[in-house]
Design an enzyme around this catalytic site. Structure first.
Site, mmCIF file in Angstrom:
data_model
loop_
_atom_site.group_PDB
_atom_site.id
_atom_site.type_symbol
_atom_site.label_atom_id
_atom_site.label_comp_id
_atom_site.label_asym_id
_atom_site.label_seq_id
_atom_site.Cartn_x
_atom_site.Cartn_y
_atom_site.Cartn_z
ATOM 1 N N HIS A 263 0.842 -1.200 0.000
ATOM 2 C CA HIS A 263 0.000 0.000 0.000
ATOM 3 C C HIS A 263 0.886 1.262 0.000
ATOM 4 O O HIS A 263 0.663 2.185 -0.790
ATOM 5 C CB HIS A 263 -0.925 -0.028 1.225
ATOM 6 C CG HIS A 263 -1.581 1.278 1.545
ATOM 7 N ND1 HIS A 263 -2.894 1.548 1.241
ATOM 8 C CD2 HIS A 263 -1.096 2.404 2.125
ATOM 9 C CE1 HIS A 263 -3.189 2.778 1.630
ATOM 10 N NE2 HIS A 263 -2.110 3.325 2.167
ATOM 11 N N GLU A 264 1.894 1.282 0.854
ATOM 12 C CA GLU A 264 2.778 2.456 0.932
ATOM 13 C C GLU A 264 3.519 2.665 -0.389
ATOM 14 O O GLU A 264 3.678 3.784 -0.867
ATOM 15 C CB GLU A 264 3.791 2.306 2.073
ATOM 16 C CG GLU A 264 3.181 2.256 3.465
ATOM 17 C CD GLU A 264 2.281 3.449 3.767
ATOM 18 O OE1 GLU A 264 2.514 4.525 3.199
ATOM 19 O OE2 GLU A 264 1.326 3.286 4.561
ATOM 20 N N HIS A 267 1.511 4.449 -2.917
ATOM 21 C CA HIS A 267 1.571 5.920 -2.833
ATOM 22 C C HIS A 267 2.742 6.447 -3.658
ATOM 23 O O HIS A 267 2.651 7.460 -4.337
ATOM 24 C CB HIS A 267 1.753 6.367 -1.380
ATOM 25 C CG HIS A 267 0.507 6.294 -0.563
ATOM 26 N ND1 HIS A 267 -0.669 6.871 -0.951
ATOM 27 C CD2 HIS A 267 0.255 5.727 0.651
ATOM 28 C CE1 HIS A 267 -1.594 6.652 -0.012
ATOM 29 N NE2 HIS A 267 -1.050 5.951 0.949
ATOM 30 N N GLU A 341 -5.743 7.302 -0.532
ATOM 31 C CA GLU A 341 -5.735 6.072 0.271
ATOM 32 C C GLU A 341 -6.491 4.950 -0.441
ATOM 33 O O GLU A 341 -6.028 3.815 -0.487
ATOM 34 C CB GLU A 341 -6.356 6.315 1.649
ATOM 35 C CG GLU A 341 -5.523 7.190 2.563
ATOM 36 C CD GLU A 341 -4.089 6.716 2.700
ATOM 37 O OE1 GLU A 341 -3.868 5.500 2.837
ATOM 38 O OE2 GLU A 341 -3.184 7.576 2.628
ATOM 39 N N ASP A 345 -4.840 1.434 -1.716
ATOM 40 C CA ASP A 345 -5.440 0.136 -1.375
ATOM 41 C C ASP A 345 -5.689 -0.675 -2.647
ATOM 42 O O ASP A 345 -5.390 -1.867 -2.705
ATOM 43 C CB ASP A 345 -6.787 0.338 -0.651
ATOM 44 C CG ASP A 345 -6.596 0.725 0.809
ATOM 45 O OD1 ASP A 345 -5.456 0.639 1.300
ATOM 46 O OD2 ASP A 345 -7.595 1.116 1.452
HETATM 47 ZN ZN ZN Z 1 -1.783 5.293 2.809
#
Ligand code: ZN
Length: 404
Positions: A263-264, A267, A341, A345
Site C-alpha cells: 500500500h505504501e 503511494h 488512500e 489500497d
Molecule cells: Zn496510505
C-alpha cells in the site's frame, strides 16, 4: 475607517471553535453507540470493540476540555493585547541584558524564547494527563516519567539549536527582500525542507527511537522482491523500536506487513508523494505572496495593538488572518488524501494482497483501538484516511466486480 482585522480574526476563531465543537459532539454521539457498525460485526470481537469504545470516549472528553482551554487562552491573548505587551517586554529584556534592542533578530529571538517557555508550560499538564492517565488507563503507555521529560528536553534542545538560525535567515531575507520577496522566501523554505528531509532520518529520528536493520529472513526477502518488482530504489530497511514508549501497533504476520508496505509503495508508484510535495510548495508560495502584499499595512499592525511593524509579528498576524482560507484548504487536502488512500489500497489489491491488506488493516484498527463508529460529517472534515468500514468495502467491492 480602518478594517477591524482583530475583531474579524477573533470572530472567525470563535465561529470555527463552535463549528468544530458541534462536529465533536456529533462524533462523541457516534462513539457512544453500543454496537459495531454492521460491516464490522463478526470481523472485530466484542471485547476489542468495548475497549476501543471506552478509549475513544475518554479521549473525546479530554479533547473537549483541551479545546475549550485553548480557545479561551488564544482569544484572551489577542483580545487583551498580550502580543504587543510581550513584544515590548522581550525588547526590555534584551536591553537589560546589555544587548542591542534595536537589532530585530535579537529582539525576535528573545520574544520567541518567551513564547516557547509559555507554550511548554501550558502544554505540560495536557501531555502529562494524556500520556500517564488516558494512555496508561487503556494499557498503551510504557513510558516512564523520566523518559517523558528526557524526550521533552531533547525536543527543546533541538529547537534551541535549529530555531535561531532559521528565524534569523527568514528575517534577513524579508529585510533584504524587495519585490521578489515571496520567491526568495519560498526558495529558502524549499531548500530547508530538502535539507530536513535528508537529515531527519539520519540525525533527528534516532535521537528519539532506536533503528535497527531488518534482519535477513523471509520477511526481508519478500519486501525486497516486492520493491524490485516495482523498481522501487530500496536501499536500507530498518525496524523502528517504538515500543519503549507506547504499545500502539503492531504484531502482524509477514504477509500482512508486506501488504501494508505494498500500500505504501502504491503511494510512491502513483506519484502521491510527489503530488503532495508539489501542493505544499504551491501553498507555501501563495502564503508568502499574500504576506508580501500585507506586510507593510499599518492598519493590520495597529489593529492588533502594535505601533511598530516587526517582521515576525507580521508573519504571525498574517497567519491569523488567513485562518478561514486555511480551514478550506485543509478540507480540500483531506478529500484528496482520502482518494489517495483508496487508490493505494486498490494498488495493493492489484498486486494480489487484498486478503492480507484487509486483515492487516483490521489488526491495525484493533491494536490501536481506533474509533469503530464514526460520524460522517466529522470524518469528512477531519480524516486524512477513510474510516475502516469504507476501506474494507472498497477493497471488497472491486473483488465482487471481478467475480461477476
Ligand atoms: Zn496510505
Amino acid at each position: 475607517m480602518a478594517f477591524p482585522y482583530l475583531e474579524a480574526v477573533l470572530g472567525f476563531m470563535i465561529f470555527m471553535y463552535l463549528f468544530e465543537t458541534y462536529l465533536d459532539i456529533r462524533q462523541h454521539a457516534a462513539l457512544k453507540l453500543p454496537n459495531l457498525p454492521k460491516p464490522l460485526e463478526g470481523v472485530i470481537s466484542r471485547e476489542k470493540f468495548e475497549k476501543a469504545r471506552a478509549y475513544s470516549i475518554d479521549k473525546s472528553y479530554f479533547h473537549f476540555i483541551h479545546e475549550a482551554v485553548t480557545i479561551l487562552m488564544d482569544t484572551a491573548i489577542l483580545y487583551f493585547g498580550l502580543l504587543p505587551w510581550f513584544w515590548k517586554l522581550s525588547g526590555n529584556l534584551v536591553a537589560y541584558l546589555g544587548l542591542d534592542a534595536e537589532n530585530e533578530i535579537i529582539h525576535t529571538l528573545s520574544f520567541l524564547a518567551g513564547v516557547m517557555i509559555w507554550s511548554q508550560i501550558t502544554d505540560l499538564p495536557f501531555s502529562l494527563y494524556s500520556t500517564f492517565v488516558i494512555e496508561a488507563r487503556h494499557g498503551f503507555n510504557k513510558q516512564t516519567i523520566w523518559l517523558f521529560f528526557r524526550d521533552m528536553f531533547k525536543g527543546i534542545c533541538l529547537s534551541i539549536l535549529l530555531g535561531p538560525p532559521i528565524v534569523s535567515a527568514i528575517i534577513f531575507i524579508v529585510q533584504k527582500g524587495g519585490p521578489y520577496l515571496a520567491i526568495y522566501l519560498w526558495a529558502f523554505m524549499f531548500v530547508l525542507s530538502l535539507v530536513m528531509m535528508t537529515l531527519y532520518p539520519i540525525l533527528i529520528a534516532p535521537l528519539f527511537n532506536k533503528f535497527t536493520p531488518l534482519p535477513d529472513g523471509e520477511l526481508r526477502k519478500k519486501i525486497e522482491k516486492l520493491a524490485a518488482s516495482l523498481k522501487f530504489p530500496l536501499k536500507k530497511l530498518f525496524v523502528v523500536d517504538g515500543s519503549t514508549r507506547s504499545s500502539h501497533s503492531n504484531c502482524k504476520n509477514e504477509e500482512e506487513v508486506v501488504a501494508v508496505i505494498a500500500h505504501e509503495l502504491g503511494h510512491w508508484k502513483l506519484n502521491h508523494t510527489m503530488y503532495s510535495f508539489i501542493a505544499i510548495q504551491i501553498l507555501t508560495f501563495l502564503q508568502f505572496g499574500g504576506y508580501t502584499l500585507v506586510r507593510n499595512s499599518k492598519d493590520l499592525f495597529e489593529s492588533f495593538g502594535f505601533d511598530s511593524q516587526p517582521i515576525l509579528i507580521g508573519l504571525i498576524i498574517f497567519q491569523h488572518t488567513v485562518i478561514p482560507l486555511q480551514h478550506l484548504v485543509n478540507f480540500g487536502l483531506n478529500l484528496v488524501s482520502r482518494a489517495f488512500e483508496f487508490q493505494a489500497d486498490a494498488f495493493a489489491k492489484k498486486l494480489g494482497y487484498a486478503k492480507a491488506l484487509r486483515a492487516g488493516l483490521i489488526k491495525l484498527q484493533e491494536e490501536n483501538l481506533s474509533a469503530m463508529n464514526t460520524d460522517p460529517w466529522y470524518s469528512a472534515y477531519h480524516y486524512s484516511h477513510p474510516p475502516l468500514v469504507e476501506r474494507l468495502s472498497a477493497i471488497e467491492e472491486a473483488d465482487s466486480k471481478k467475480e461477476n
